[in-house]
Scaffold this motif. Structure first.
Motif, PDB file in Angstrom:
ATOM      1  N   GLY A  51      -2.616   7.174 -28.764  1.00  0.00           N
ATOM      2  CA  GLY A  51      -1.743   8.130 -29.445  1.00  0.00           C
ATOM      3  C   GLY A  51      -1.670   9.508 -28.836  1.00  0.00           C
ATOM      4  N   ARG A  52      -2.335   9.739 -27.690  1.00  0.00           N
ATOM      5  CA  ARG A  52      -2.310  11.056 -27.059  1.00  0.00           C
ATOM      6  C   ARG A  52      -1.728  10.964 -25.646  1.00  0.00           C
ATOM      7  NH1 ARG A  52      -2.681  15.429 -30.411  1.00  0.00           N
ATOM      8  NH2 ARG A  52      -3.926  14.778 -32.220  1.00  0.00           N
ATOM      9  N   HIS A  53      -0.930  11.966 -25.282  1.00  0.00           N
ATOM     10  CA  HIS A  53      -0.257  11.959 -23.988  1.00  0.00           C
ATOM     11  C   HIS A  53      -1.279  12.039 -22.857  1.00  0.00           C
ATOM     12  CE1 HIS A  53       2.618  13.794 -20.891  1.00  0.00           C
ATOM     13  NE2 HIS A  53       3.058  12.571 -21.143  1.00  0.00           N
ATOM     14  N   HIS A  54      -1.223  11.067 -21.969  1.00  0.00           N
ATOM     15  CA  HIS A  54      -2.217  10.947 -20.904  1.00  0.00           C
ATOM     16  C   HIS A  54      -1.634  11.208 -19.514  1.00  0.00           C
ATOM     17  CE1 HIS A  54      -4.949   8.782 -18.088  1.00  0.00           C
ATOM     18  NE2 HIS A  54      -5.877   9.246 -18.890  1.00  0.00           N
ATOM     19  N   THR A  55      -0.477  10.607 -19.215  1.00  0.00           N
ATOM     20  CA  THR A  55       0.109  10.707 -17.878  1.00  0.00           C
ATOM     21  C   THR A  55       1.626  10.638 -17.956  1.00  0.00           C
ATOM     22  OG1 THR A  55      -1.770   9.382 -17.124  1.00  0.00           O
ATOM     23  CG2 THR A  55      -0.069   9.849 -15.501  1.00  0.00           C
ATOM     24  N   ARG A  56       2.276  11.303 -17.010  1.00  0.00           N
ATOM     25  CA  ARG A  56       3.733  11.207 -16.871  1.00  0.00           C
ATOM     26  C   ARG A  56       4.058  10.810 -15.439  1.00  0.00           C
ATOM     27  NH1 ARG A  56       8.246  15.402 -19.007  1.00  0.00           N
ATOM     28  NH2 ARG A  56       7.835  14.090 -20.818  1.00  0.00           N
ATOM     29  N   SER A  57       5.142  10.029 -15.286  1.00  0.00           N
ATOM     30  CA  SER A  57       5.571   9.623 -13.951  1.00  0.00           C
ATOM     31  C   SER A  57       7.070   9.448 -13.929  1.00  0.00           C
ATOM     32  CB  SER A  57       4.899   8.314 -13.533  1.00  0.00           C
ATOM     33  OG  SER A  57       5.433   7.844 -12.300  1.00  0.00           O
ATOM     34  N   ARG A  58       7.675   9.835 -12.805  1.00  0.00           N
ATOM     35  CA  ARG A  58       9.068   9.471 -12.588  1.00  0.00           C
ATOM     36  C   ARG A  58       9.158   7.964 -12.406  1.00  0.00           C
ATOM     37  NH1 ARG A  58      10.990  14.016  -8.102  1.00  0.00           N
ATOM     38  NH2 ARG A  58      11.113  15.784  -9.547  1.00  0.00           N
ATOM     39  N   LEU A  59      10.299   7.427 -12.782  1.00  0.00           N
ATOM     40  CA  LEU A  59      10.516   5.990 -12.598  1.00  0.00           C
ATOM     41  C   LEU A  59      11.013   5.702 -11.193  1.00  0.00           C
ATOM     42  CD1 LEU A  59      12.166   5.087 -16.020  1.00  0.00           C
ATOM     43  CD2 LEU A  59       9.814   4.704 -15.283  1.00  0.00           C
ATOM     44  N   PRO A  60      10.582   4.586 -10.593  1.00  0.00           N
ATOM     45  CA  PRO A  60       9.672   3.571 -11.139  1.00  0.00           C
ATOM     46  C   PRO A  60       8.238   4.086 -11.194  1.00  0.00           C
ATOM     47  CG  PRO A  60      10.197   3.075  -8.861  1.00  0.00           C
ATOM     48  CD  PRO A  60      11.065   4.238  -9.240  1.00  0.00           C
ATOM     49  N   ALA A  61       7.494   3.627 -12.215  1.00  0.00           N
ATOM     50  CA  ALA A  61       6.147   4.126 -12.448  1.00  0.00           C
ATOM     51  C   ALA A  61       5.133   2.997 -12.346  1.00  0.00           C
ATOM     52  CB  ALA A  61       6.060   4.773 -13.830  1.00  0.00           C
ATOM     53  N   ALA A  62       3.916   3.377 -11.947  1.00  0.00           N
ATOM     54  CA  ALA A  62       2.784   2.449 -11.939  1.00  0.00           C
ATOM     55  C   ALA A  62       1.585   3.218 -12.484  1.00  0.00           C
ATOM     56  CB  ALA A  62       2.518   1.920 -10.542  1.00  0.00           C
ATOM     57  N   GLU A  85       0.829  -1.207   0.000  1.00  0.00           N
ATOM     58  CA  GLU A  85       0.000   0.000   0.000  1.00  0.00           C
ATOM     59  C   GLU A  85       0.862   1.255   0.000  1.00  0.00           C
ATOM     60  OE1 GLU A  85      -2.595  -0.248   3.307  1.00  0.00           O
ATOM     61  OE2 GLU A  85      -3.803  -1.889   2.477  1.00  0.00           O
ATOM     62  N   MET A  86       1.941   1.248   0.763  1.00  0.00           N
ATOM     63  CA  MET A  86       2.836   2.401   0.793  1.00  0.00           C
ATOM     64  C   MET A  86       3.486   2.614  -0.567  1.00  0.00           C
ATOM     65  SD  MET A  86       4.662   1.820   4.515  1.00  0.00           S
ATOM     66  CE  MET A  86       5.878   3.095   4.161  1.00  0.00           C
ATOM     67  N   ARG A  87       3.879   1.522  -1.206  1.00  0.00           N
ATOM     68  CA  ARG A  87       4.501   1.626  -2.526  1.00  0.00           C
ATOM     69  C   ARG A  87       3.521   2.189  -3.544  1.00  0.00           C
ATOM     70  NH1 ARG A  87       6.965  -3.596  -5.515  1.00  0.00           N
ATOM     71  NH2 ARG A  87       4.736  -4.039  -5.699  1.00  0.00           N
ATOM     72  N   GLU A  88       2.260   1.755  -3.468  1.00  0.00           N
ATOM     73  CA  GLU A  88       1.248   2.254  -4.392  1.00  0.00           C
ATOM     74  C   GLU A  88       0.964   3.736  -4.166  1.00  0.00           C
ATOM     75  OE1 GLU A  88      -2.163  -0.217  -4.056  1.00  0.00           O
ATOM     76  OE2 GLU A  88      -1.236  -1.936  -5.081  1.00  0.00           O
ATOM     77  N   ARG A  89       0.961   4.162  -2.905  1.00  0.00           N
ATOM     78  CA  ARG A  89       0.741   5.586  -2.623  1.00  0.00           C
ATOM     79  C   ARG A  89       1.882   6.445  -3.163  1.00  0.00           C
ATOM     80  NH1 ARG A  89      -1.401   3.711   2.440  1.00  0.00           N
ATOM     81  NH2 ARG A  89       0.619   4.050   3.463  1.00  0.00           N
ATOM     82  N   ARG A  90       3.109   5.937  -3.003  1.00  0.00           N
ATOM     83  CA  ARG A  90       4.253   6.686  -3.538  1.00  0.00           C
ATOM     84  C   ARG A  90       4.175   6.771  -5.055  1.00  0.00           C
ATOM     85  NH1 ARG A  90       7.280   3.734   0.365  1.00  0.00           N
ATOM     86  NH2 ARG A  90       8.013   2.322  -1.274  1.00  0.00           N
ATOM     87  N   ALA A  91       3.788   5.666  -5.694  1.00  0.00           N
ATOM     88  CA  ALA A  91       3.672   5.657  -7.160  1.00  0.00           C
ATOM     89  C   ALA A  91       2.582   6.622  -7.618  1.00  0.00           C
ATOM     90  CB  ALA A  91       3.365   4.244  -7.651  1.00  0.00           C
ATOM     91  N   ALA A  92       1.478   6.681  -6.876  1.00  0.00           N
ATOM     92  CA  ALA A  92       0.381   7.586  -7.234  1.00  0.00           C
ATOM     93  C   ALA A  92       0.814   9.044  -7.134  1.00  0.00           C
ATOM     94  CB  ALA A  92      -0.830   7.324  -6.347  1.00  0.00           C
ATOM     95  N   ARG A  93       1.648   9.367  -6.144  1.00  0.00           N
ATOM     96  CA  ARG A  93       2.117  10.746  -5.986  1.00  0.00           C
ATOM     97  C   ARG A  93       3.032  11.169  -7.127  1.00  0.00           C
ATOM     98  NH1 ARG A  93       2.455   9.358  -0.338  1.00  0.00           N
ATOM     99  NH2 ARG A  93       4.684   8.918  -0.554  1.00  0.00           N
ATOM    100  N   ARG A  94       3.655  10.196  -7.792  1.00  0.00           N
ATOM    101  CA  ARG A  94       4.556  10.532  -8.901  1.00  0.00           C
ATOM    102  C   ARG A  94       3.808  10.811 -10.203  1.00  0.00           C
ATOM    103  NH1 ARG A  94       7.905   6.469  -6.343  1.00  0.00           N
ATOM    104  NH2 ARG A  94       7.043   4.841  -7.687  1.00  0.00           N
ATOM    105  N   LEU A  95       2.518  10.489 -10.263  1.00  0.00           N
ATOM    106  CA  LEU A  95       1.743  10.671 -11.490  1.00  0.00           C
ATOM    107  C   LEU A  95       1.409  12.140 -11.725  1.00  0.00           C
ATOM    108  CD1 LEU A  95      -0.766   7.683 -11.133  1.00  0.00           C
ATOM    109  CD2 LEU A  95       1.259   7.777 -12.601  1.00  0.00           C
ATOM    110  N   LYS A  96       1.616  12.581 -12.964  1.00  0.00           N
ATOM    111  CA  LYS A  96       1.266  13.939 -13.375  1.00  0.00           C
ATOM    112  C   LYS A  96       0.395  13.864 -14.630  1.00  0.00           C
ATOM    113  CE  LYS A  96       3.994  15.551 -10.170  1.00  0.00           C
ATOM    114  NZ  LYS A  96       3.439  16.136  -8.925  1.00  0.00           N
ATOM    115  N   PRO A  97      -0.630  14.711 -14.725  1.00  0.00           N
ATOM    116  CA  PRO A  97      -1.505  14.661 -15.909  1.00  0.00           C
ATOM    117  C   PRO A  97      -0.763  15.048 -17.180  1.00  0.00           C
ATOM    118  CG  PRO A  97      -1.998  16.583 -14.550  1.00  0.00           C
ATOM    119  CD  PRO A  97      -1.045  15.747 -13.756  1.00  0.00           C
ATOM    120  N   GLY A  98      -1.132  14.399 -18.283  1.00  0.00           N
ATOM    121  CA  GLY A  98      -0.517  14.696 -19.571  1.00  0.00           C
ATOM    122  C   GLY A  98      -1.135  15.921 -20.219  1.00  0.00           C
ATOM    123  N   ASP A  99      -0.533  16.341 -21.337  1.00  0.00           N
ATOM    124  CA  ASP A  99      -1.008  17.545 -22.019  1.00  0.00           C
ATOM    125  C   ASP A  99      -1.672  17.247 -23.360  1.00  0.00           C
ATOM    126  OD1 ASP A  99       1.143  16.877 -23.651  1.00  0.00           O
ATOM    127  OD2 ASP A  99       2.402  18.527 -22.977  1.00  0.00           O
TER     128      ASP A  99
END
Length: 216
Positions: free
Chosen positions: A72-83, A4-18
């Motif tokens: 084909g359209r940018h949806h999300t960006r994340s630092r690695l490791p990503a989920a 659960e902690m790993r999933e929360r950290r991964a969720a915080r790394r997600l940024k919306p795409g343009d």
């Protein structure tokens, strides 16, 4: 709890795409870019997810990012490791020193599916070689593993010799003398060969902390 902690950290790394379009793979990006696809059925049709990693690009903080594209359209960006959350599960992306060590679609019940590499990418060319020439592919895989095993064995012997050289340790257990004494040029050659072997394994998304983790 750890998961659960790993999933929360991964969720915080997600940024919306343009919404910008996915650019096609170019030949000069062969060793600087990884591009993988996942096709999922749903809603009477199919949705194509693409994971794009530019290994030679980092953000302002020095991190490598993965970009998720939907049809084909940018949806999300994340630092690695990503989920990346997707219907029916998530796409996990992890990097090693030699490329990607993971780009898999994972369902809640633990089933995993490796994404399909772009045919023009280095991973795609390696996958094509495996399909077109399976015997040659297996031979290359075996050579890569042997090179890494030899490199690891030499490294362990050399470390043991250095660790037992200090007088206090030598007085207690004696000094270990490595049976393998390689000249500098051969040590360098072996290190380069180990790097090439780990790169080949990364093209197949194969990773071992013992073999590939210490190859650099």
């Amino acid at each position: 709890m750890f998961e659960e902690m790993r999933e929360r950290r991964a969720a915080r790394r997600l940024k919306p795409g343009d919404g910008h379009p996915l650019l096609r793979f170019r030949w000069w990006q062969l060793f600087g870019r990884s591009l993988f696809y996942l096709r999922l059925a749903g809603g009477g049709g199919h949705t194509v997810y693409a994971v794009d990693v530019r290994h030679n690009r980092t953000d302002a903080d020095g991190y490598t990012n993965a970009d998720l594209y939907v049809d084909g359209r940018h949806h999300t960006r994340s630092r690695l490791p990503a989920a990346f959350p997707v219907p029916g599960g998530k796409i996990e992306v992890k990097q090693s020193a030699f490329g990607l060590k993971r780009c898999h679609y994972v369902t809640p019940d633990g089933l995993e599916q490796c994404l399909e590499p772009d045919r023009s990418s280095a991973e795609g060319r390696r996958a094509h070689l495996d399909r077109a020439h399976p015997a040659l592919s297996r031979g290359i895989s075996v050579v890569s593993t042997v090179v890494l095993l030899v490199s690891l064995a030499v490294l362990v012997l050399q470390l043991l010799e250095k660790l037992t050289q200090p007088a206090p340790i030598a007085a207690q257990i004696g000094t270990f003398v490595s049976p393998v004494d390689l000249p500098v040029w051969l040590n360098i050659t072996l290190a380069v060969a180990a790097g090439v072997a780990s790169t080949e394994r990364a093209l197949r998304l194969r990773f071992s902390w013992l073999l590939d983790g210490g190859a650099g």
